[in-house]
Design a protein around this motif. Structure first.
Motif, PDB file in Angstrom:
ATOM      1  N   ASP B  99       0.831  -1.197   0.000  1.00 27.62           N
ATOM      2  CA  ASP B  99       0.000   0.000   0.000  1.00 27.62           C
ATOM      3  C   ASP B  99       0.872   1.257   0.000  1.00 27.62           C
ATOM      4  OD1 ASP B  99      -1.839   1.993   0.385  1.00 27.62           O
ATOM      5  OD2 ASP B  99      -2.605   1.250   2.297  1.00 27.62           O
ATOM      6  N   SER B 100       0.751   2.063  -1.045  1.00 25.78           N
ATOM      7  CA  SER B 100       1.593   3.268  -1.125  1.00 25.78           C
ATOM      8  C   SER B 100       1.257   4.265  -0.018  1.00 25.78           C
ATOM      9  CB  SER B 100       1.446   3.934  -2.499  1.00 25.78           C
ATOM     10  OG  SER B 100       0.127   4.412  -2.677  1.00 25.78           O
ATOM     11  N   ASP B 101       0.089   4.117   0.608  1.00 23.99           N
ATOM     12  CA  ASP B 101      -0.244   4.988   1.745  1.00 23.99           C
ATOM     13  C   ASP B 101       0.766   4.826   2.886  1.00 23.99           C
ATOM     14  OD1 ASP B 101      -2.443   6.039   0.512  1.00 23.99           O
ATOM     15  OD2 ASP B 101      -3.924   4.889   1.650  1.00 23.99           O
ATOM     16  N   VAL B 102       1.306   3.634   3.031  1.00 20.82           N
ATOM     17  CA  VAL B 102       2.287   3.409   4.101  1.00 20.82           C
ATOM     18  C   VAL B 102       3.522   4.271   3.857  1.00 20.82           C
ATOM     19  CG1 VAL B 102       3.738   1.695   5.255  1.00 20.82           C
ATOM     20  CG2 VAL B 102       1.423   1.074   4.537  1.00 20.82           C
ATOM     21  N   ARG B 103       3.914   4.363   2.595  1.00 19.81           N
ATOM     22  CA  ARG B 103       5.077   5.196   2.273  1.00 19.81           C
ATOM     23  C   ARG B 103       4.756   6.682   2.463  1.00 19.81           C
ATOM     24  NH1 ARG B 103       4.893   1.052  -1.476  1.00 19.81           N
ATOM     25  NH2 ARG B 103       4.308   2.229  -3.336  1.00 19.81           N
ATOM     26  N   ASP B 104       3.551   7.076   2.081  1.00 21.42           N
ATOM     27  CA  ASP B 104       3.152   8.479   2.283  1.00 21.42           C
ATOM     28  C   ASP B 104       3.098   8.822   3.777  1.00 21.42           C
ATOM     29  OD1 ASP B 104       2.931   8.678  -0.437  1.00 21.42           O
ATOM     30  OD2 ASP B 104       0.744   8.583  -0.489  1.00 21.42           O
ATOM     31  N   ASP B 105       2.519   7.914   4.553  1.00 21.79           N
ATOM     32  CA  ASP B 105       2.404   8.170   5.997  1.00 21.79           C
ATOM     33  C   ASP B 105       3.778   8.233   6.666  1.00 21.79           C
ATOM     34  OD1 ASP B 105      -0.345   8.289   5.852  1.00 21.79           O
ATOM     35  OD2 ASP B 105      -0.689   6.246   6.589  1.00 21.79           O
ATOM     36  N   THR B 106       4.698   7.431   6.174  1.00 20.42           N
ATOM     37  CA  THR B 106       6.045   7.449   6.745  1.00 20.42           C
ATOM     38  C   THR B 106       6.719   8.784   6.462  1.00 20.42           C
ATOM     39  OG1 THR B 106       6.223   5.049   6.516  1.00 20.42           O
ATOM     40  CG2 THR B 106       8.282   6.274   6.779  1.00 20.42           C
ATOM     41  N   GLU B 107       6.527   9.293   5.258  1.00 21.62           N
ATOM     42  CA  GLU B 107       7.051  10.628   4.928  1.00 21.62           C
ATOM     43  C   GLU B 107       6.392  11.687   5.821  1.00 21.62           C
ATOM     44  OE1 GLU B 107       9.420  11.783   3.240  1.00 21.62           O
ATOM     45  OE2 GLU B 107       8.928  13.875   2.816  1.00 21.62           O
ATOM     46  N   THR B 108       5.092  11.554   6.045  1.00 22.61           N
ATOM     47  CA  THR B 108       4.392  12.479   6.949  1.00 22.61           C
ATOM     48  C   THR B 108       5.010  12.449   8.343  1.00 22.61           C
ATOM     49  OG1 THR B 108       2.304  12.238   5.747  1.00 22.61           O
ATOM     50  CG2 THR B 108       2.165  12.983   8.039  1.00 22.61           C
ATOM     51  N   PHE B 109       5.272  11.236   8.823  1.00 22.85           N
ATOM     52  CA  PHE B 109       5.880  11.087  10.149  1.00 22.85           C
ATOM     53  C   PHE B 109       7.243  11.782  10.223  1.00 22.85           C
ATOM     54  CE2 PHE B 109       9.047   8.711  12.630  1.00 22.85           C
ATOM     55  CZ  PHE B 109       8.570   8.958  13.911  1.00 22.85           C
ATOM     56  N   LEU B 110       8.073  11.515   9.231  1.00 27.45           N
ATOM     57  CA  LEU B 110       9.421  12.095   9.244  1.00 27.45           C
ATOM     58  C   LEU B 110       9.366  13.620   9.263  1.00 27.45           C
ATOM     59  CD1 LEU B 110      11.206   9.680   6.723  1.00 27.45           C
ATOM     60  CD2 LEU B 110      11.669   9.880   9.179  1.00 27.45           C
ATOM     61  N   ASN B 111       8.421  14.183   8.509  1.00 29.21           N
ATOM     62  CA  ASN B 111       8.314  15.637   8.457  1.00 29.21           C
ATOM     63  C   ASN B 111       7.755  16.228   9.749  1.00 29.21           C
ATOM     64  OD1 ASN B 111       9.348  15.577   5.890  1.00 29.21           O
ATOM     65  ND2 ASN B 111       7.316  15.533   4.909  1.00 29.21           N
ATOM     66  N   ARG B 112       6.954  15.427  10.457  1.00 25.91           N
ATOM     67  CA  ARG B 112       6.413  15.893  11.742  1.00 25.91           C
ATOM     68  C   ARG B 112       7.477  15.889  12.824  1.00 25.91           C
ATOM     69  NH1 ARG B 112       0.768  14.794  14.245  1.00 25.91           N
ATOM     70  NH2 ARG B 112      -0.547  15.796  12.694  1.00 25.91           N
ATOM     71  N   ILE B 113       8.329  14.875  12.772  1.00 26.10           N
ATOM     72  CA  ILE B 113       9.257  14.674  13.885  1.00 26.10           C
ATOM     73  C   ILE B 113      10.524  15.513  13.747  1.00 26.10           C
ATOM     74  CG2 ILE B 113      10.686  12.758  13.066  1.00 26.10           C
ATOM     75  CD1 ILE B 113      10.093  11.374  15.694  1.00 26.10           C
ATOM     76  N   VAL B 114      10.860  15.881  12.530  1.00 28.36           N
ATOM     77  CA  VAL B 114      12.081  16.677  12.320  1.00 28.36           C
ATOM     78  C   VAL B 114      11.677  18.078  11.866  1.00 28.36           C
ATOM     79  CG1 VAL B 114      14.313  16.803  11.170  1.00 28.36           C
ATOM     80  CG2 VAL B 114      13.290  14.556  11.625  1.00 28.36           C
ATOM     81  N   PRO B 115      11.853  19.083  12.727  1.00 24.30           N
ATOM     82  CA  PRO B 115      11.430  20.446  12.385  1.00 24.30           C
ATOM     83  C   PRO B 115      12.167  20.974  11.152  1.00 24.30           C
ATOM     84  CG  PRO B 115      12.099  20.286  14.710  1.00 24.30           C
ATOM     85  CD  PRO B 115      12.452  18.986  14.064  1.00 24.30           C
ATOM     86  N   GLU B 116      11.451  21.765  10.379  1.00 29.40           N
ATOM     87  CA  GLU B 116      12.027  22.324   9.151  1.00 29.40           C
ATOM     88  C   GLU B 116      11.504  23.738   8.972  1.00 29.40           C
ATOM     89  OE1 GLU B 116      11.700  19.606   5.866  1.00 29.40           O
ATOM     90  OE2 GLU B 116      11.914  21.176   4.367  1.00 29.40           O
ATOM     91  N   GLY B 117      12.362  24.612   8.511  1.00 30.88           N
ATOM     92  CA  GLY B 117      11.930  25.983   8.247  1.00 30.88           C
ATOM     93  C   GLY B 117      12.158  26.887   9.444  1.00 30.88           C
TER      94      GLY B 117
END
Lengths: 183, 183, 183
Positions: B99-117
């Protein structure tokens, strides 16, 4: 900075043949010429073990692993042991082997850092609220370990142990492919 | 707890010679005595592949990897395959292959946990706001994988796949050093 | 998607014997038949090095590692180098080798993501407030690395370096078991 070092492997091939593990369910393979079995050729051994279901959380499984491979490990002077978990909602890691609080606290950390339930932003929810968090935790800790073998034993530090972290609420049996390679 | 196990490797060296991959761009090396080619000596094979740029996020690359090494893998009865990403702002991990949603959700997680900007506390900002987060994500998931080889195939679980996670906004070609070792 | 590839390993065994590292404290073992030393058999080498205490944070240790193994590495045409940290409150990772800000920012990230002190929910506190966070960080980054060896050198990318991340306030000497295997 001064670095101290000590050598573990002999500088010459072993003079006695490595016993092929005929009595062990963990079959081993020497890669040397069959006509020169007195040579300590590199050996490979590989088997798949199935761990019964464990509850959600972190579990010390060193005794279960070593029980499976101790007989075979004893034939390796020097090498590497690889453990590969064939699943995407659990993980393998090496951590403290003494105080079970460390395992409980690690589970607490994982649950804090990966949102679960109504507050979670996941799209992948068909397999339950704990499924997507389990996938993420699996990639955080990883599904494989490589441990040096020295003088017939896993050469971990005094306080190191092998953990299986089960990330699902309703756990299932977990398969681990163990590969040994060395001389 | 009862542990079930099954052996995969033969207890004796293979009786037929392993074919040296002369037709493959992935050159292989037998380490056995050239005068005894009938012996199945341990083999090493190594090559570097270059993956074209992939967009920021997690990508299933199992087909790309296996296409590169399938011919060579078929010559290994038992062994290990190592993948090493030569970069510090992307990562390799094993996770769900369906399920490609798993890959999308993992990217979401990484962006939530590591501050950017603007909210991020990073000192290292010269290469853009996504650069330091990319380095952190690279160490979280890691840049290498080791996968068992059994009977000529990567011995992953049914639902496991190889992911390349690209952590930069403007991706570049990524090099992966693949090393095969076994008998 | 087109994948480019290049082979690094020779298609035939080396025609000259690999020198056994008699002058090196890092003893090496050839696994080939001693009577056919002209054959380039697979080699194993393993030693334990002790790194002096390093302050809490991320440290680039590539020079310390390569200094220990360079002489031995030069004897490997193709292989793998494994580094195994024998501790549960420090970690090994591969990341950027140039700007020390990247290492500082990574330490900042780890301290943000793993609660420490009065706000932390840990049960395991007997060894100090930094101990349980150190265990968690150790599993996040991992305690081992596997790096390809190509033409006598660690085959890392241009910007990759080996980091030791010390997670304790009062650091201690850290042992790393280094295992080399290849042809």
């Amino acid at each position: 900075m001064q670095v101290q070092s000590s050598a573990l492997c002999a500088a010459k091939p072993l003079s006695t043949p490595l016993r092929v593990g005929a009595k062990s369910p963990f079959s081993t393979s020497t890669a040397s010429d069959p006509s020169s079995m007195a040579t300590a050729g590199p050996k490979w051994a590989q088997k798949t073990i199935t761990l019964p279901p464990l509850s959600r959380g972190c579990h010390l499984i060193t005794p279960k692993i070593t029980k499976e491979i101790d007989q075979d490990l004893s034939e390796f002077k020097c090498g590497l042991a690889h453990l590969f978990l064939q699943h995407t909602s659990a993980s393998l890691t090496i951590n403290e082997n003494y105080d079970s609080d460390v395992r409980d606290d690690t589970e607490t950390f994982l649950n804090r850092i990966v949102p679960e339930g109504t507050s979670a932003p996941w799209k992948h929810t068909l397999e339950g609220p704990d499924d997507m968090p389990a996938h993420i935790k699996s990639s955080m800790f990883g599904c494989d370990l490589m441990i040096p073998i020295s003088n017939g034993k896993l050469n971990m530090g005094t306080w190191q142990g092998i953990w299986l972290c089960e990330h699902r609420d309703y756990p299932s049996a977990r398969k681990v492919v163990i590969t040994l390679n060395g001389i």
